[in-house]
Design a protein around this motif. Structure first.
Motif, short mmCIF file in Angstrom:
data_model
loop_
_atom_site.label_atom_id
_atom_site.label_comp_id
_atom_site.label_asym_id
_atom_site.label_seq_id
_atom_site.Cartn_x
_atom_site.Cartn_y
_atom_site.Cartn_z
N ALA A 75 72.57 30.16 -71.50
CA ALA A 75 72.25 29.86 -70.10
C ALA A 75 70.98 29.02 -69.97
O ALA A 75 70.78 28.35 -68.95
CB ALA A 75 72.09 31.16 -69.31
N PHE A 76 70.13 29.02 -71.00
CA PHE A 76 68.87 28.28 -70.96
C PHE A 76 68.86 27.07 -71.89
O PHE A 76 67.91 26.30 -71.90
CB PHE A 76 67.71 29.20 -71.32
CG PHE A 76 67.52 30.33 -70.36
CD1 PHE A 76 66.77 30.17 -69.22
CD2 PHE A 76 68.12 31.57 -70.59
CE1 PHE A 76 66.60 31.19 -68.31
CE2 PHE A 76 67.95 32.61 -69.69
CZ PHE A 76 67.20 32.43 -68.56
N ALA A 77 69.91 26.90 -72.67
CA ALA A 77 69.92 25.87 -73.71
C ALA A 77 69.88 24.45 -73.17
O ALA A 77 69.43 23.54 -73.87
CB ALA A 77 71.15 26.06 -74.60
N ARG A 78 70.31 24.21 -71.96
CA ARG A 78 70.37 22.84 -71.43
C ARG A 78 69.18 22.48 -70.54
O ARG A 78 69.16 21.41 -69.93
CB ARG A 78 71.67 22.64 -70.66
CG ARG A 78 72.86 22.69 -71.59
CD ARG A 78 74.11 22.28 -70.91
NE ARG A 78 75.19 22.28 -71.88
CZ ARG A 78 76.45 22.29 -71.57
NH1 ARG A 78 76.81 22.28 -70.30
NH2 ARG A 78 77.37 22.29 -72.51
N LEU A 79 68.20 23.33 -70.48
CA LEU A 79 67.01 23.02 -69.69
C LEU A 79 66.22 21.89 -70.34
O LEU A 79 66.27 21.70 -71.55
CB LEU A 79 66.11 24.26 -69.58
CG LEU A 79 66.64 25.45 -68.80
CD1 LEU A 79 65.65 26.60 -68.88
CD2 LEU A 79 66.93 25.09 -67.36
#
Length: 115
Positions: A75-79
């Motif tokens: 859920a945070f990998a594409r920030l």
């Protein structure tokens, strides 16, 4: 870490994995005794300890940190890098695990006279 240092052959590497300090898995297991983050591994480098006036710490190890990798919740990998760093510092479960490779140098520096 001193014992790991003692038993490793010169040039050998140790690969470590632990729940990251802001992962709920780091705190839910009653056998975990401390939280693990990137700066922890600086303490296992003699030059860093001496530069920070920590030569009095009861450590004989002198590892080189070769690799630090983090397992990130998808859920945070594409920030963006900036948003990720902000989330990593302020939210739980952004990072799940930390993987670190420590290497014992092939040539071991002798302790200084003050050690």
């Amino acid at each position: 870490m001193n014992e790991l240092w003692r038993i490793l052959r010169p040039g050998a590497a140790a690969e470590l994995v632990a729940p990251y300090y802001t992962s709920v898995r780091a705190v839910q297991d009653p056998t975990h005794k401390r939280f693990v983050s990137e700066p922890l591994f600086w303490y296992f480098d003699r030059e860093w300890r001496e530069a920070n006036r920590l030569g009095h710490y009861p450590m004989t190890c002198d590892f080189t940190v070769e690799r630090v990798e983090l397992t990130v919740d998808p859920a945070f990998a594409r920030l963006s890098p900036r948003a990720f760093e902000e989330a990593k510092r302020h939210q739980w479960n952004v990072v799940e695990d930390i993987f670190v490779t420590l290497r014992k140098p092939r040539v071991i520096a002798l302790p200084r006279a003050s050690d």
